[in-house]
Design a protein around this motif. Structure first.
Motif, mmCIF file in Angstrom:
data_model
loop_
_atom_site.group_PDB
_atom_site.id
_atom_site.type_symbol
_atom_site.label_atom_id
_atom_site.label_comp_id
_atom_site.label_asym_id
_atom_site.label_seq_id
_atom_site.Cartn_x
_atom_site.Cartn_y
_atom_site.Cartn_z
ATOM 1 N N LYS A 177 60.892 99.786 89.085
ATOM 2 C CA LYS A 177 62.157 99.061 89.198
ATOM 3 C C LYS A 177 61.929 97.563 89.077
ATOM 4 N N ARG A 178 60.830 97.071 89.680
ATOM 5 C CA ARG A 178 60.524 95.658 89.610
ATOM 6 C C ARG A 178 60.186 95.247 88.170
ATOM 7 N N ASN A 179 59.443 96.105 87.468
ATOM 8 C CA ASN A 179 59.122 95.815 86.068
ATOM 9 C C ASN A 179 60.380 95.800 85.194
ATOM 10 N N GLN A 180 61.295 96.724 85.475
ATOM 11 C CA GLN A 180 62.537 96.769 84.718
ATOM 12 C C GLN A 180 63.363 95.503 84.967
ATOM 13 N N GLU A 181 63.380 95.037 86.220
ATOM 14 C CA GLU A 181 64.122 93.820 86.542
ATOM 15 C C GLU A 181 63.516 92.611 85.836
ATOM 16 N N LYS A 182 62.176 92.572 85.769
ATOM 17 C CA LYS A 182 61.521 91.464 85.072
ATOM 18 C C LYS A 182 61.872 91.472 83.587
ATOM 19 N N ARG A 183 61.898 92.683 83.003
ATOM 20 C CA ARG A 183 62.252 92.789 81.579
ATOM 21 C C ARG A 183 63.674 92.315 81.345
ATOM 22 N N GLU A 184 64.571 92.657 82.264
ATOM 23 C CA GLU A 184 65.959 92.237 82.121
ATOM 24 C C GLU A 184 66.087 90.716 82.215
ATOM 25 N N GLU A 185 65.260 90.121 83.123
ATOM 26 C CA GLU A 185 65.298 88.660 83.240
ATOM 27 C C GLU A 185 64.797 88.016 81.948
ATOM 28 N N ARG A 186 63.718 88.566 81.390
ATOM 29 C CA ARG A 186 63.207 88.010 80.139
ATOM 30 C C ARG A 186 64.208 88.205 79.010
ATOM 31 N N CYS B 37 64.988 95.391 75.969
ATOM 32 C CA CYS B 37 65.441 95.685 77.329
ATOM 33 C C CYS B 37 65.768 97.157 77.525
ATOM 34 N N LEU B 38 65.872 97.875 76.435
ATOM 35 C CA LEU B 38 66.239 99.280 76.541
ATOM 36 C C LEU B 38 65.109 100.073 77.195
ATOM 37 N N PRO B 39 65.432 101.131 77.904
ATOM 38 C CA PRO B 39 64.393 101.974 78.515
ATOM 39 C C PRO B 39 63.498 102.609 77.446
ATOM 40 N N ASP B 40 62.318 103.029 77.869
ATOM 41 C CA ASP B 40 61.375 103.641 76.939
ATOM 42 C C ASP B 40 61.958 104.874 76.263
#
Length: 462
Positions: free
Chosen positions: A8-17, A27-30
């Motif tokens: 979840k933390r990695n997904q949030e970081k990707r969304e911020e980037r 940003c889309l999921p794998d």
């Protein structure tokens, strides 16, 4: 819980980037990205690894693998270790095998949706065995194999022939007997089976292959045949759930026309397509669920033992017998060559009409289609009532018009039109009380269609 929090933390970081870089795709999921990549061939998927760190290992999760030897012939794969393969092979083939081996080695062990191995050059049987074993172990759903093996035929592994996940199976022999036809199988989920360039014989066919596919819905036979001078004389297709049957370019020699046949027991058949030289196809019963029947016969020519006219008459009589089984079709499509075969039926104008009780659309197809026009059947019948013989000429003008014309009248070769003999239309429409439309494909270039009246037809005109 910790791994979930980390994801979840990695997904949030990707969304911020993504908010910063406006890279919405990354940003889309794998799962979504791999689904998008599944529409690309394997080479293109691997090339995406250089786009960014996000894509570096994404290709290893691709659910589809597509390997074509011809595509790689011009590429260099010297960096791959090919020492495990035969040194007798050409460098291109060895590089290709090493390339495929590396991809299967580094791909993560998730299930496969689709796997294709298309071989246009001779490869090692062990290599093909490894590829198909890999697909079977990863529960492949859609498998396509084009085999090219010179030394001996390739046998499909038992794991594949007993797979519960396989939905479609396409087997293509590059040359005859490259792939062994399995005598039996247990494929409960298989819905589509396509066999190309296979030779059925007493040794490899007893009906068990089709019986072992209880949910088979589509069967396609392309350039297949029954081996001449063999105990096997009939190919029995017993599929209770079969809905689509396509037979294209059957290759039995003319001397086997009387003894070779295809017996079909498919009560749920909704679509039937036949293309090429006619083979005797016997349906066990009238097909109650038939929606569409498409026939495109090759026009018989002279051979060593029989002249062209004799072949035409034999083919035309067999074709009439086939039409009786297709009488429940709602759409009947006939090519111009098929119409020409019908013209060879002796005394067609005095034959009892075939009753097409459910027919709604009668269609005539042409090669190199230019455009298609649909005419209400009332217009056609009015013109048929006004002429006793000759042909109806359907031209490519925008207006819907039909021109009655004598077969002796010459037309310009450059014109776009097709010609249908009047007595053939009479025969097909006389037993079709519910037909509503006549659909005509106008050819892009002139397709010569000659209609020669026989002595019996001349007597009819007189």
């Amino acid at each position: 819980m910790e791994p979930r929090k980390k994801l979840k933390r990695n997904q949030e970081k990707r969304e911020e980037r993504c908010d910063e870089d406006l890279d919405r795709l990354s940003c889309l999921p794998d799962s979504i990205l791999t689904h998008i990549l599944s529409f690309l061939d394997t080479k293109s998927v691997i090339r995406t690894s250089v786009l960014s760190k996000r894509y570096k290992l994404l290709w290893t999760m691709s659910p589809c693998l597509d390997f074509k030897l011809t595509e790689l012939l011009s590429d260099s794969f010297d960096s791959y270790d090919a020492s495990v393969f035969s040194q007798g092979k050409s460098s291109h083939v060895v590089s290709f095998m090493a390339y495929v081996n590396r991809i299967m080695q580094f791909r993560e062990h998730s299930n496969l949706v689709a796997f294709r191995l298309s071989l246009h050059k001779d490869v090692c049987l062990d290599f093909a065995q490894k590829c198909i074993d890999y697909a079977a172990h990863h529960k492949v759903q859609h498998l396509r194999l084009r085999g090219f093996f010179k030394r001996k035929p390739f046998a499909l592994p038992e794991m594949l022939l007993n797979s519960s996940s396989l939905i479609t199976l396409h087997l293509h022999n590059a040359t005859c007997n490259c792939i062994e036809l399995p005598i039996s199988a247990a494929l409960p989920s298989l819905k589509v089976l396509c066999l190309k360039n296979f030779e059925f014989c007493d040794r490899n066919f007893s009906g068990g292959l089709f019986v072992g596919c209880p949910n088979l819905e589509t069967l396609v036979l392309i350039k297949c045949c029954i081996r001449p001078v063999d105990k096997l004389k009939a190919l029995d297709v017993n599929c209770s759930n079969l809905k689509n049957l396509e037979i294209e370019y059957w290759r039995s020699p003319w001397r086997c026309f009387d003894e070779h046949m295809i017996n079909v027991n498919a009560p749920k058949l909704a679509f039937f397509k036949f293309q090429g030289h006619l083979v005797r196809v016997n349906f066990k019963d009238v097909l109650p669920c038939l929606e569409r029947a498409c026939i495109d016969l090759c026009y018989p020519t002279a051979c060593f033992m029989v002249n062209a006219n004799e072949r035409k008459q034999m083919i035309s009589e067999s074709f009439l017998s086939m039409l009786h089984h297709l009488c429940n079709a709602r759409l009947l499509s006939l090519s111009l060559k098929t119409v020409e075969v019908l013209c060879a039926v002796p005394d067609l104008h005095v034959r009892a009409p075939i009753v097409f009780e459910n027919l709604r659309v009668l269609k005539f197809t042409a090669e190199n289609k230019y455009r298609e026009k649909t005419i209400r059947i009332e217009t056609v019948t009015e013109l048929l009532d006004s002429i006793a013989s000759g042909v109806l000429i359907f031209d490519a003008s925008k207006e819907t018009k039909v021109l009655p014309q004598s077969p002796k009248l010459k037309t310009k070769k450059e014109s776009r039109h097709i010609s249908i003999p009047a007595h053939v239309l009479h025969f097909l429409l006389e037993g079709s009380p519910a037909v509503e439309f006549l659909s005509i494909e106008i050819p892009n270039l002139f397709l010569s269609f000659s209609y020669h009246q026989t002595k019996n037809e001349e007597n009819k005109v007189s």
